[in-house]
Design a protein around this motif. Structure first.
Motif, PDB file in Angstrom:
ATOM      1  N   SER A 129       5.265  -8.045  -6.260  1.00 22.22           N
ATOM      2  CA  SER A 129       5.934  -7.513  -7.456  1.00 22.22           C
ATOM      3  C   SER A 129       6.811  -6.302  -7.140  1.00 22.22           C
ATOM      4  O   SER A 129       7.790  -6.049  -7.839  1.00 22.22           O
ATOM      5  N   LEU A 130       6.447  -5.553  -6.100  1.00 22.78           N
ATOM      6  CA  LEU A 130       7.162  -4.292  -5.821  1.00 22.78           C
ATOM      7  C   LEU A 130       8.085  -4.395  -4.610  1.00 22.78           C
ATOM      8  O   LEU A 130       8.599  -3.375  -4.130  1.00 22.78           O
ATOM      9  N   ALA A 131       8.309  -5.604  -4.123  1.00 24.27           N
ATOM     10  CA  ALA A 131       9.120  -5.784  -2.904  1.00 24.27           C
ATOM     11  C   ALA A 131      10.527  -5.220  -3.072  1.00 24.27           C
ATOM     12  O   ALA A 131      11.168  -5.393  -4.118  1.00 24.27           O
ATOM     13  N   GLY A 132      10.985  -4.509  -2.050  1.00 21.06           N
ATOM     14  CA  GLY A 132      12.397  -4.134  -1.970  1.00 21.06           C
ATOM     15  C   GLY A 132      12.808  -2.966  -2.845  1.00 21.06           C
ATOM     16  O   GLY A 132      14.005  -2.726  -3.021  1.00 21.06           O
ATOM     17  N   ILE A 133      11.863  -2.224  -3.406  1.00 22.69           N
ATOM     18  CA  ILE A 133      12.303  -1.055  -4.181  1.00 22.69           C
ATOM     19  C   ILE A 133      12.156   0.211  -3.330  1.00 22.69           C
ATOM     20  O   ILE A 133      11.390   0.257  -2.374  1.00 22.69           O
ATOM     21  N   THR A 134      12.922   1.226  -3.684  1.00 21.89           N
ATOM     22  CA  THR A 134      12.924   2.469  -2.907  1.00 21.89           C
ATOM     23  C   THR A 134      11.762   3.369  -3.355  1.00 21.89           C
ATOM     24  O   THR A 134      11.233   3.199  -4.458  1.00 21.89           O
ATOM     25  N   PRO A 135      11.383   4.356  -2.538  1.00 15.79           N
ATOM     26  CA  PRO A 135      10.335   5.288  -2.973  1.00 15.79           C
ATOM     27  C   PRO A 135      10.686   5.962  -4.302  1.00 15.79           C
ATOM     28  O   PRO A 135       9.827   6.151  -5.162  1.00 15.79           O
ATOM     29  N   GLU A 136      11.958   6.319  -4.499  1.00 13.44           N
ATOM     30  CA  GLU A 136      12.347   6.972  -5.755  1.00 13.44           C
ATOM     31  C   GLU A 136      12.163   6.019  -6.941  1.00 13.44           C
ATOM     32  O   GLU A 136      11.699   6.424  -8.013  1.00 13.44           O
ATOM     33  N   GLU A 137      12.533   4.747  -6.735  1.00 16.05           N
ATOM     34  CA  GLU A 137      12.321   3.759  -7.811  1.00 16.05           C
ATOM     35  C   GLU A 137      10.826   3.567  -8.076  1.00 16.05           C
ATOM     36  O   GLU A 137      10.399   3.415  -9.222  1.00 16.05           O
ATOM     37  N   MET A 138      10.057   3.586  -6.994  1.00 18.18           N
ATOM     38  CA  MET A 138       8.595   3.433  -7.159  1.00 18.18           C
ATOM     39  C   MET A 138       8.026   4.590  -7.976  1.00 18.18           C
ATOM     40  O   MET A 138       7.193   4.378  -8.857  1.00 18.18           O
ATOM     41  N   ALA A 139       8.496   5.789  -7.680  1.00 18.36           N
ATOM     42  CA  ALA A 139       7.979   6.960  -8.406  1.00 18.36           C
ATOM     43  C   ALA A 139       8.293   6.866  -9.901  1.00 18.36           C
ATOM     44  O   ALA A 139       7.563   7.423 -10.726  1.00 18.36           O
ATOM     45  N   GLY A 140       9.358   6.148 -10.241  1.00 12.29           N
ATOM     46  CA  GLY A 140       9.741   6.003 -11.648  1.00 12.29           C
ATOM     47  C   GLY A 140       9.187   4.739 -12.296  1.00 12.29           C
ATOM     48  O   GLY A 140       9.588   4.383 -13.402  1.00 12.29           O
ATOM     49  N   THR A 141       8.292   4.062 -11.592  1.00 11.76           N
ATOM     50  CA  THR A 141       7.688   2.826 -12.107  1.00 11.76           C
ATOM     51  C   THR A 141       6.223   3.097 -12.424  1.00 11.76           C
ATOM     52  O   THR A 141       5.523   3.730 -11.641  1.00 11.76           O
TER      53      THR A 141
ATOM     54  N   ALA B 243       0.544   4.659  -0.950  1.00 12.67           N
ATOM     55  CA  ALA B 243       0.734   5.694   0.081  1.00 12.67           C
ATOM     56  C   ALA B 243       1.163   5.059   1.403  1.00 12.67           C
ATOM     57  O   ALA B 243       2.053   5.569   2.099  1.00 12.67           O
ATOM     58  N   GLN B 244       0.542   3.923   1.726  1.00 10.28           N
ATOM     59  CA  GLN B 244       0.904   3.229   2.975  1.00 10.28           C
ATOM     60  C   GLN B 244       2.346   2.738   2.946  1.00 10.28           C
ATOM     61  O   GLN B 244       3.068   2.823   3.927  1.00 10.28           O
ATOM     62  N   GLN B 245       2.751   2.208   1.815  1.00 12.24           N
ATOM     63  CA  GLN B 245       4.086   1.575   1.721  1.00 12.24           C
ATOM     64  C   GLN B 245       5.208   2.577   1.448  1.00 12.24           C
ATOM     65  O   GLN B 245       6.321   2.409   1.916  1.00 12.24           O
ATOM     66  N   PHE B 246       4.912   3.598   0.648  1.00  9.93           N
ATOM     67  CA  PHE B 246       5.978   4.482   0.163  1.00  9.93           C
ATOM     68  C   PHE B 246       5.772   5.937   0.556  1.00  9.93           C
ATOM     69  O   PHE B 246       6.634   6.766   0.280  1.00  9.93           O
TER      70      PHE B 246
END
Ligand code: PEP
Length: 259
Positions: free
Chosen positions: A151-163, A196-199
């Protein structure tokens, strides 16, 4: 620091626009002007405009329950991210188990929707969780890993922080069964460890990870006391203003956490 988020998923309720307006008005009055805890209402799509009007001037956000990954086109019955934004949405739920298990929605579809929601500047609430059978077979972490990576493939750390993520064990949704605080905290901590491992640790510390599954006034405080539970995605109890406001009240006793 993470601000707790309490979101009400009204699903296919209530039946009428006037009931939706009355529920939103009661929640708005009870929440008041403070934004110490983030609150979002996710009514059925046909009531989004009416609820948006009610919520004007309040800190309460508005969320869709789903959206399509394409921006426009021949997709009968679907809604785009831009449409949700245009009607006043700040958030959208994605990959709810009732769509994954009831309608066959896949991780790759959730991933496409996530990218479209981020592009539309909506805050996505991505739902994850194992079935009862998977839990009994001790596959919870394996299932979460598959859902997270797909579900989270290919997003940036900044995008992850906003999800926002919502851990919702399928066996606890709408059943009256609730994960114990230990069960929920263990899954939530696993999710944060994976992030933490991924981002990276800093990003993982910023991601709001809600719990969902029969959250009610009676169990909200003990669940929200867990260090990796940053709020709740609430179904049934969000249809009763007093119950939903009691859950918001429990979150207000915690307010923020993490670093
Ligand atoms: C949900 O709809 O996401 C949910 C958790 O429902 P309930 O609170 O009714 O279990």
């Amino acid at each position: 620091m993470r601000t707790l988020l309490i979101a009400g998923n009204w699903k296919m309720n209530p039946s009428t626009r006037s009931e939706a307006v009355a529920l939103a008005e009661a929640v708005k009055a009870g929440v008041g002007p403070a934004a110490d805890v983030h609150v979002v209402l996710c009514p059925p799509a046909v009531f989004l405009g009416a609820v948006d009007s009610v919520l004007e001037g309040s800190p309460i956000g508005l969320g869709g329950q789903n959206m399509h990954w394409e921006p426009a086109g021949a997709y009968t019955g679907e809604l785009s991210g831009a449409m949700l934004v245009d009607v006043g949405c700040t958030h959208t739920i994605l990959g709810h188990s009732e769509r994954r298990h009831g309608l066959g929605e896949t991780d790759s579809q959730v991933n496409a929707k996530l990218k479209a929601a981020l592009a539309a500047r909506l805050i996505p609430i991505v739902c994850l969780g194992e079935t009862q059978e998977q839990r009994l077979r001790e596959q919870t972490e394996a299932v979460l890993t598959t859902q997270l990576s797909g579900s989270l493939a290919g997003i940036t750390p900044e995008e992850m922080a906003g999800t926002v993520l919502a851990y919702e064990p399928v066996w606890a949704i709408g059943t009256g069964l609730t994960a114990t605080p230990d069960q929920a905290q263990s899954a939530q901590a696993f999710i944060r460890g994976w992030l933490a491992q991924q981002f990276g640790e800093a990003t993982a510390a910023r991601v709001v990870v809600q719990y969902g599954g029969s959250v009610k006034p009676e169990n909200a405080a003990e669940l929200l006391a867990c260090p990796d539970i940053d709020g709740a995605l609430v179904g049934g109890a969000s249809l009763k203003a007093n119950d939903f406001l009691a859950i918001v009240g429990a979150a207000r006793d915690v307010t923020t956490r993490g670093g």
